[in-house]
Design an enzyme around this catalytic site. Structure first.
Site, PDB file in Angstrom:
ATOM      1  N   CYS A 138       0.816  -1.230   0.000  1.00 50.59           N
ATOM      2  CA  CYS A 138       0.000   0.000   0.000  1.00 50.59           C
ATOM      3  C   CYS A 138       0.842   1.270   0.000  1.00 50.59           C
ATOM      4  O   CYS A 138       0.331   2.351  -0.281  1.00 50.59           O
ATOM      5  CB  CYS A 138      -0.953  -0.013   1.180  1.00 50.59           C
ATOM      6  SG  CYS A 138      -2.081  -1.400   1.090  1.00 50.59           S
ATOM      7  N   HIS A 198      -3.580   7.037   2.130  1.00 54.98           N
ATOM      8  CA  HIS A 198      -3.929   5.715   1.602  1.00 54.98           C
ATOM      9  C   HIS A 198      -5.322   5.363   2.118  1.00 54.98           C
ATOM     10  O   HIS A 198      -5.654   5.642   3.277  1.00 54.98           O
ATOM     11  CB  HIS A 198      -2.888   4.701   2.070  1.00 54.98           C
ATOM     12  CG  HIS A 198      -3.277   3.286   1.769  1.00 54.98           C
ATOM     13  ND1 HIS A 198      -3.618   2.870   0.501  1.00 54.98           N
ATOM     14  CD2 HIS A 198      -3.401   2.194   2.576  1.00 54.98           C
ATOM     15  CE1 HIS A 198      -3.930   1.590   0.548  1.00 54.98           C
ATOM     16  NE2 HIS A 198      -3.815   1.151   1.785  1.00 54.98           N
ATOM     17  N   ASN A 250      -9.962  -0.259  -0.968  1.00 54.73           N
ATOM     18  CA  ASN A 250      -8.506  -0.209  -0.930  1.00 54.73           C
ATOM     19  C   ASN A 250      -7.944  -0.804  -2.224  1.00 54.73           C
ATOM     20  O   ASN A 250      -7.971  -2.019  -2.407  1.00 54.73           O
ATOM     21  CB  ASN A 250      -8.020  -0.987   0.304  1.00 54.73           C
ATOM     22  CG  ASN A 250      -6.513  -0.951   0.453  1.00 54.73           C
ATOM     23  OD1 ASN A 250      -5.796  -0.514  -0.439  1.00 54.73           O
ATOM     24  ND2 ASN A 250      -6.029  -1.430   1.591  1.00 54.73           N
TER      25      ASN A 250
HETATM   26  O1  UT7 Z   1      -3.899  -1.377   3.330  1.00 55.88           O
HETATM   27  C1  UT7 Z   1      -3.151  -2.298   4.053  1.00 55.88           C
HETATM   28  C2  UT7 Z   1      -3.296  -2.071   5.466  1.00 55.88           C
HETATM   29  N1  UT7 Z   1      -4.527  -2.645   5.937  1.00 55.88           N
HETATM   30  C3  UT7 Z   1      -5.249  -1.990   6.813  1.00 55.88           C
HETATM   31  O2  UT7 Z   1      -4.935  -0.870   7.173  1.00 55.88           O
HETATM   32  C4  UT7 Z   1      -6.439  -2.707   7.433  1.00 55.88           C
HETATM   33  C5  UT7 Z   1      -6.388  -2.574   8.921  1.00 55.88           C
HETATM   34  N2  UT7 Z   1      -7.429  -3.315   9.618  1.00 55.88           N
HETATM   35  C6  UT7 Z   1      -8.749  -2.961   9.562  1.00 55.88           C
HETATM   36  O3  UT7 Z   1      -9.112  -2.059   8.811  1.00 55.88           O
HETATM   37  C7  UT7 Z   1      -9.720  -3.648  10.459  1.00 55.88           C
HETATM   38  O4  UT7 Z   1      -9.009  -4.388  11.426  1.00 55.88           O
HETATM   39  C8  UT7 Z   1     -10.727  -4.575   9.738  1.00 55.88           C
HETATM   40  C9  UT7 Z   1     -11.683  -3.735   8.930  1.00 55.88           C
HETATM   41  C10 UT7 Z   1      -9.988  -5.554   8.839  1.00 55.88           C
HETATM   42  C11 UT7 Z   1     -11.534  -5.344  10.777  1.00 55.88           C
HETATM   43  O5  UT7 Z   1     -12.183  -4.454  11.657  1.00 55.88           O
HETATM   44  P1  UT7 Z   1     -12.075  -4.645  13.238  1.00 55.88           P
HETATM   45  O6  UT7 Z   1     -12.866  -3.569  13.842  1.00 55.88           O
HETATM   46  O7  UT7 Z   1     -10.628  -4.728  13.600  1.00 55.88           O
HETATM   47  O8  UT7 Z   1     -12.828  -6.016  13.455  1.00 55.88           O
HETATM   48  P2  UT7 Z   1     -12.257  -7.337  14.151  1.00 55.88           P
HETATM   49  O9  UT7 Z   1     -11.297  -8.034  13.277  1.00 55.88           O
HETATM   50  O10 UT7 Z   1     -11.858  -7.021  15.553  1.00 55.88           O
HETATM   51  O11 UT7 Z   1     -13.600  -8.198  14.232  1.00 55.88           O
HETATM   52  C12 UT7 Z   1     -14.702  -7.796  15.069  1.00 55.88           C
HETATM   53  C13 UT7 Z   1     -15.835  -8.767  14.860  1.00 55.88           C
HETATM   54  C14 UT7 Z   1     -15.421 -10.230  14.906  1.00 55.88           C
HETATM   55  O12 UT7 Z   1     -16.473 -10.969  15.495  1.00 55.88           O
HETATM   56  P3  UT7 Z   1     -16.418 -11.415  17.046  1.00 55.88           P
HETATM   57  O13 UT7 Z   1     -15.167 -12.232  17.172  1.00 55.88           O
HETATM   58  O14 UT7 Z   1     -16.361 -10.140  17.819  1.00 55.88           O
HETATM   59  O15 UT7 Z   1     -17.684 -12.183  17.226  1.00 55.88           O
HETATM   60  C15 UT7 Z   1     -15.311 -10.627  13.467  1.00 55.88           C
HETATM   61  O16 UT7 Z   1     -15.513 -12.001  13.249  1.00 55.88           O
HETATM   62  O17 UT7 Z   1     -16.388  -8.559  13.543  1.00 55.88           O
HETATM   63  C16 UT7 Z   1     -16.412  -9.811  12.850  1.00 55.88           C
HETATM   64  N3  UT7 Z   1     -16.242  -9.553  11.442  1.00 55.88           N
HETATM   65  C17 UT7 Z   1     -17.250  -9.269  10.602  1.00 55.88           C
HETATM   66  N4  UT7 Z   1     -18.600  -9.191  10.817  1.00 55.88           N
HETATM   67  C18 UT7 Z   1     -19.363  -8.871   9.753  1.00 55.88           C
HETATM   68  C19 UT7 Z   1     -15.080  -9.517  10.734  1.00 55.88           C
HETATM   69  N5  UT7 Z   1     -15.330  -9.226   9.455  1.00 55.88           N
HETATM   70  C20 UT7 Z   1     -16.687  -9.076   9.349  1.00 55.88           C
HETATM   71  C21 UT7 Z   1     -17.531  -8.766   8.275  1.00 55.88           C
HETATM   72  N6  UT7 Z   1     -18.869  -8.677   8.519  1.00 55.88           N
HETATM   73  N7  UT7 Z   1     -17.075  -8.536   7.035  1.00 55.88           N
END
Ligand code: UT7
Length: 335
Positions: free
Chosen positions: A116, A256, A286
């Site tokens: 990225c 980004h 992204n």
């Molecule tokens: O460009 C390269 C660099 N990349 C980035 O900068 C990305 C950085 N990371 C992020 O943007 C975020 O971490 C994500 C968008 C990938 C995820 O968001 P988050 O707020 O960190 O969610 P999480 O991984 O902590 O998951 C929270 C909950 C989980 O459920 P439980 O365990 O709390 O029951 C996940 O299973 O949300 C769940 N979850 C979803 N639910 C609905 C994860 N993905 C989804 C989804 N739809 N698509």
């Protein structure tokens, strides 16, 4: 002696027509428009459809747009650098294939893979070839077909990414416009948190790697999120301090586009308002190396000569950085 700077003198871009909406994604994995909008801020992303279509096809359309808009003869381009992590194939390079498709007969080319942050790394590289007087016209392209390496059965990664390409022309400027400074960093200890497990020399492609779905983006979202917020904000604030740019003096932050929450946190730390930030994540998601030039492409019409602009990125590697430039022209270039 007058100082020569490398200035962006034109912008070109291309996004595929197909829009993959959150509603359509919700039919593929267990997710919802509400969750994606709340946690990421993406409404839809563009997907390159069609047999035989690859990153260099998008790159070629972006480069053609740039050449048309700036009235540049393809024969005058000295160098094309393509930032990408989704090459058409291991070799030849995307830059090589793009040059062929756009008739850049006198250019040499190479690819850069800094995920990225790729566009920033490539821009800094291209800048040096112009500043030292070696070349007069350098194209820096960011292009990624992320849909080729996204697992559409994995709800934690598939809402994030989209396809697109955009590029800039760098030329020497004797005015006080152009690229002024850059700060770029890498930290390979971040590799386990964001990578593709197989297909390289470590784990060559095999039936087993395919069965294990190891040819897709793997990401530990929360870890990457924490690093992205702190590193992108820190480096942007550091750039402002180093050049004594107050929040009022900054015309634009071009971040980004990985997550709306990361963009907002960076803007907050810089003390700038959301009106000073280029944001198109809701429409494109992204697109990895293409996010920053796609913003410049969309905002070009509104940019003014001498605008203070900071570009900032964080990505796989880890890689991150910021780049400070003074915009070189008013409005859109349409020759
Ligand atoms: O460009 C390269 C660099 N990349 C980035 O900068 C990305 C950085 N990371 C992020 O943007 C975020 O971490 C994500 C968008 C990938 C995820 O968001 P988050 O707020 O960190 O969610 P999480 O991984 O902590 O998951 C929270 C909950 C989980 O459920 P439980 O365990 O709390 O029951 C996940 O299973 O949300 C769940 N979850 C979803 N639910 C609905 C994860 N993905 C989804 C989804 N739809 N698509």
């Amino acid at each position: 002696m007058t100082r020569i700077r490398a200035a962006i003198t034109g912008v070109g871009g291309y996004v595929p027509e197909y829009r993959l909406s959150n509603d359509e994604l919700s039919t593929m994995v267990d997710t919802s428009d509400e969750w994606i909008m709340q946690r990421i801020g993406i409404k839809e992303r563009r997907i390159l459809k069609g047999e035989g279509k690859a990153t260099s096809d998008m790159g070629a359309l972006a480069v053609k747009d740039l050449l048309d808009k700036t009235g540049t003869d393809p024969n005058d381009i000295d160098l094309l650098i393509a930032a990408t992590i989704t090459p058409d194939m291991f070799f030849p390079n995307v830059s090589n294939l793009t040059a062929h498709k756009t008739g850049l007969k006198n250019a040499w080319t190479f690819d850069m893979g800094a995920a990225c942050s790729g566009f920033l790394f490539a821009l800094e590289t291209g800048r040096n070839f112009v500043e030292n007087g070696r070349y007069k016209k350098v194209i820096v392209l960011g292009a990624d077909k992320m849909s080729a390496i996204v697992d559409y059965t994995d709800r934690t990664t598939c809402p994030l990414f989209g396809d697109g390409a955009a590029c800039v022309l760098l030329e020497p400027s004797e005015e006080d416009t152009g690229i002024i400074d850059s700060m770029l960093h890498v930290d390979g200890s971040g590799a386990p948190s964001l990578h593709m497990k197989a297909g390289g020399s470590l784990r060559p492609s095999s039936h087993e790697t395919v069965d294990r779905r190891q040819h897709f983006v793997f990401q530990e979202g929360q870890t990457v999120f924490k690093f992205a917020v702190s590193k992108m904000a820190d480096i942007s604030v550091e750039m402002m301090k180093k050049h004594n740019i107050s929040p009022e003096e900054l015309a634009w932050l071009v971040p980004h586009q990985a997550n709306m929450r990361i963009i907002e946190a960076t803007a907050r730390r810089m003390g700038i308002s959301k009106d000073q930030v280029m944001i198109n994540i809701q429409r494109y998601g992204n697109t990895t190396a293409a996010t920053i030039p796609l913003c410049l492409w969309e905002w070009e019409e509104r940019l003014k000569k001498d605008d203070n602009i900071i570009l900032a990125a964080f990505g796989g590697g880890f890689t991150w950085g910021s780049l400070y430039l003074k915009w070189a022209y008013n409005g859109s270039k349409n020759s």
